[in-house]
Design a protein around this motif. Structure first.
Motif, short mmCIF file in Angstrom:
data_model
loop_
_atom_site.label_atom_id
_atom_site.label_comp_id
_atom_site.label_asym_id
_atom_site.label_seq_id
_atom_site.Cartn_x
_atom_site.Cartn_y
_atom_site.Cartn_z
N GLY B 79 1.01 -1.29 0.13
CA GLY B 79 -0.10 0.25 0.11
C GLY B 79 0.71 1.30 0.03
N ALA B 143 -4.31 3.43 0.16
CA ALA B 143 -3.17 2.49 0.43
C ALA B 143 -3.50 1.56 1.63
N PHE B 144 -4.49 1.80 2.38
CA PHE B 144 -4.91 0.85 3.45
C PHE B 144 -6.04 -0.34 3.20
N TYR B 151 3.31 -1.36 4.28
CA TYR B 151 3.05 0.06 3.69
C TYR B 151 4.18 1.01 3.39
N LEU B 153 4.96 4.71 2.99
CA LEU B 153 4.30 5.90 3.15
C LEU B 153 5.30 7.18 3.13
N LEU B 172 -1.87 2.74 11.98
CA LEU B 172 -0.66 2.13 11.56
C LEU B 172 -0.24 1.26 12.74
N ARG B 175 -1.98 -2.12 12.46
CA ARG B 175 -1.81 -2.70 11.22
C ARG B 175 -0.50 -3.70 11.41
N VAL B 182 5.82 -1.61 8.12
CA VAL B 182 5.88 0.18 7.78
C VAL B 182 7.01 0.30 7.37
#
Lengths: 262, 291
Positions: B79, B143-144, B151, B153, B172, B175, B182
């Motif tokens: 994402g 994105a989610f 992820y 970002l 966040l 997840r 992330v």
């Protein structure tokens, strides 16, 4: 298919406006034919005496007094030039608009291959060209029936087919070019369509420019030539199809390697 | 398996430097902060990993897959939130999210609805009429909504108000707790300090340090803050002196005994001696003092 439908949705207003404009202009040209036939013979003589001017537009080859001749000339003016502009604009913007509107990053971070993006966008452009031409053909038939004019259906559709192939070729070439651009290519598209149109006029005027017929698609799609000979000239059509293929192939090759601007 | 692993990853734009010889290593399941000033190459790194631009050297694997050969497979699991999200003009929020889901061949309507509610996003609005912050929310939802494993970002909190930033990091963390990785680029250092476990510092296209956030801040340097001091001590190893009202603070990298000895000779109301925060550490690298 998702992207193909997405493209049609995005372009729908443009497609409707261009189709309506071209179809209605051609329809009007057809509907005024009966009023013009009265003066036709004089006009036919007049065009015959205009020498180079008539040659440039191939009007010496067809009889204005016959509907098919008249239709071929009008079709050349309206659908030839209008359709070429439409095809060039749609072709050049299909890929480039993603970067111009900064949506390329959104689109290309989805699990879709670049080749698929190119294929679906090209299919959408060609489909739009087809839709425009079908609508124009329908309007022409309706117009001819409305004025109660007998027409040679085979010749009629051969003329329209010529213009359809020409627009598809221009669309493919511009589409290939657009893979190399990231800005606005509208100037290039309109300029190129115009130059190709003039190449054919030049080739009509002088034998020395005869070779240009192999370059411009307006040669095989010339309505008046088709009306005169009854067929699309294959020796001009083949290089045209080759240019279209080169354009499409260039789009696939270049777009797969391209760095997408932030 | 590493979530992101690059070896000597390099991108030049013609002769212009993008990134050079990057050796990134992001563990699966961690929240990794990618720090660097503007123009350091953060976005170039991300855009190379996502296949938007082609690397000019080195190797990179995302979720164990090669960034060039397995581009689509990688994107299925990722994402991505760009720093400035742009969407198709004329589309409504719902349509953008549905289009994104369709391109992924997934039905994400339920999750999209949940995200919109948490973020306070009106699904019926046209995207080109949205403010910067609301556009960001659309980007977050896109994105989610497909619940990716990774992820990526890029400066995610720009344009979001503090409440929304908190909601975003709560999301966040959820997840992350479910096992997702992330990778977060930012120049808001407190954000990285608070939320990330690992971090990499990028400067002029090169990764100058990569470590856990804890170790990054454990440098042996102390931040000393004096309140109501008449004068600052004069000793070696002092730098980054800041004066604000009654308080004066500086970074100290000498011996502790020496510090106490010097402070003993001064007149002040109060003193605090703390580990430097991530901001101090990074400023130290940005300004080029560290080699």
């Amino acid at each position: 298919m998702t992207l193909f439908l997405h493209e049609l949705r995005r372009d729908r207003v443009k497609l409707i406006v261009w189709t309506a404009a071209i179809a209605s202009m051609l329809l009007i040209s057809i509907i005024i034919y009966p009023q013009m036939t009265a003066q036709m013979n004089e006009m036919g003589d007049m065009f015959a005496e205009m020498g180079a001017f008539s040659e440039a537009f191939n009007m010496d080859k067809v009889s204005f007094g016959e509907f098919s001749g008249y239709f071929a000339v009008e079709c050349g003016n309206v659908l030839g030039l209008g359709g070429a502009f439409f095809a060039a604009l749609m072709g050049i913007s299909a890929l480039a608009k993603e970067e111009r509107e900064r949506t390329a990053e959104f689109l290309l971070t989805h699990p879709v291959s670049r080749s698929r993006v190119v294929a679906e966008k090209l299919a959408a452009v060609l489909f739009e060209v087809l839709v425009l031409n079908l609508a124009v053909a329908a309007a022409s038939v309706i117009g001819a029936l409305a004025i109660g004019q007998d027409f040679d259906a085979k010749l009629f559709f051969t003329v329209l087919l010529g213009y359809l192939i020409m627009q598809a070729e221009i669309a493919c070439i511009m589409f290939g070019l657009s893979a190399f651009l990231s800005g606005n290519g509208i100037g290039i598209a309109l300029g190129a369509a115009f130059v190709l149109y003039f190449m054919n006029i030049l080739a009509n005027l002088t034998d020395e420019a005869e070779f240009l017929r192999y370059v411009t698609p307006f040669s095989y799609a010339d309505g008046t030539s088709i009306a005169a000979s009854g067929r699309i000239e294959v020796k001009y059509l083949i290089p045209g199809l080759a240019f279209a293929l080169i354009g499409a192939a260039a789009a696939f090759i270049k777009y797969n390697k391209k760095d997408i601007r932030a | 398996m590493k979530a992101i692993e690059t070896r000597g990853l390099t991108k030049f734009y013609g002769k212009a430097r993008g990134i050079e010889g990057l050796d990134l290593s992001v563990e699966e399941g961690e929240i990794y902060g990618f720090i660097g000033p503007n123009g350091a190459g953060k976005s170039t790194t991300i855009r190379t990993l996502l296949g938007l631009i082609k690397k000019t050297g080195g190797e990179a694997r995302v979720l164990g897959m090669d960034i060039e050969k397995d581009r689509e497979k990688i994107l299925r699991e990722v994402g991505y939130l760009p720093s400035e999200a742009s969407f198709y003009g004329g589309m409504r929020v719902r349509e953008v999210l549905e289009f994104s889901a369709k391109l992924r061949k997934k039905d994400c309507r339920e999750e999209a609805g949940r995200l919109a509610e948490r973020l306070g996003l009106d699904m019926g609005r046209k995207v080109n009429e949205l403010s910067l912050g609301n556009r960001k929310k659309v980007g977050i939802a896109a994105a989610f909504q497909h619940r990716p494993r990774l992820y990526i970002l890029d400066e995610p909190t720009g344009g979001l108000d503090p409440l929304m930033q908190r909601e975003f990091f709560t999301l966040l963390k959820e997840r992350s707790a479910e096992g997702a990785t992330v990778f977060l680029s930012s120049h808001v250092l407190s954000e990285i300090g608070r939320h990330c476990s690992g971090a990499g510092i990028l400067r002029e296209g090169r990764l100058i340090r990569q470590e856990s956030v804890d170790r990054l801040t454990a440098t042996g340097v102390k931040r000393v803050t004096l309140h109501g001091a008449a004068a600052l001590p004069e000793t070696e190893g002092m730098r980054d002196i800041k004066q604000s009202g009654q308080a004066a603070s500086f970074l100290y990298s000498g011996g502790t005994k020496e510090l106490i000895r010097v402070l003993a000779g001064l007149d002040f109301d109060d003193v605090t001696i703390t580990d430097p925060d991530i901001e101090d550490v990074v400023m130290h690298y940005y300004t080029g003092e560290a080699k």
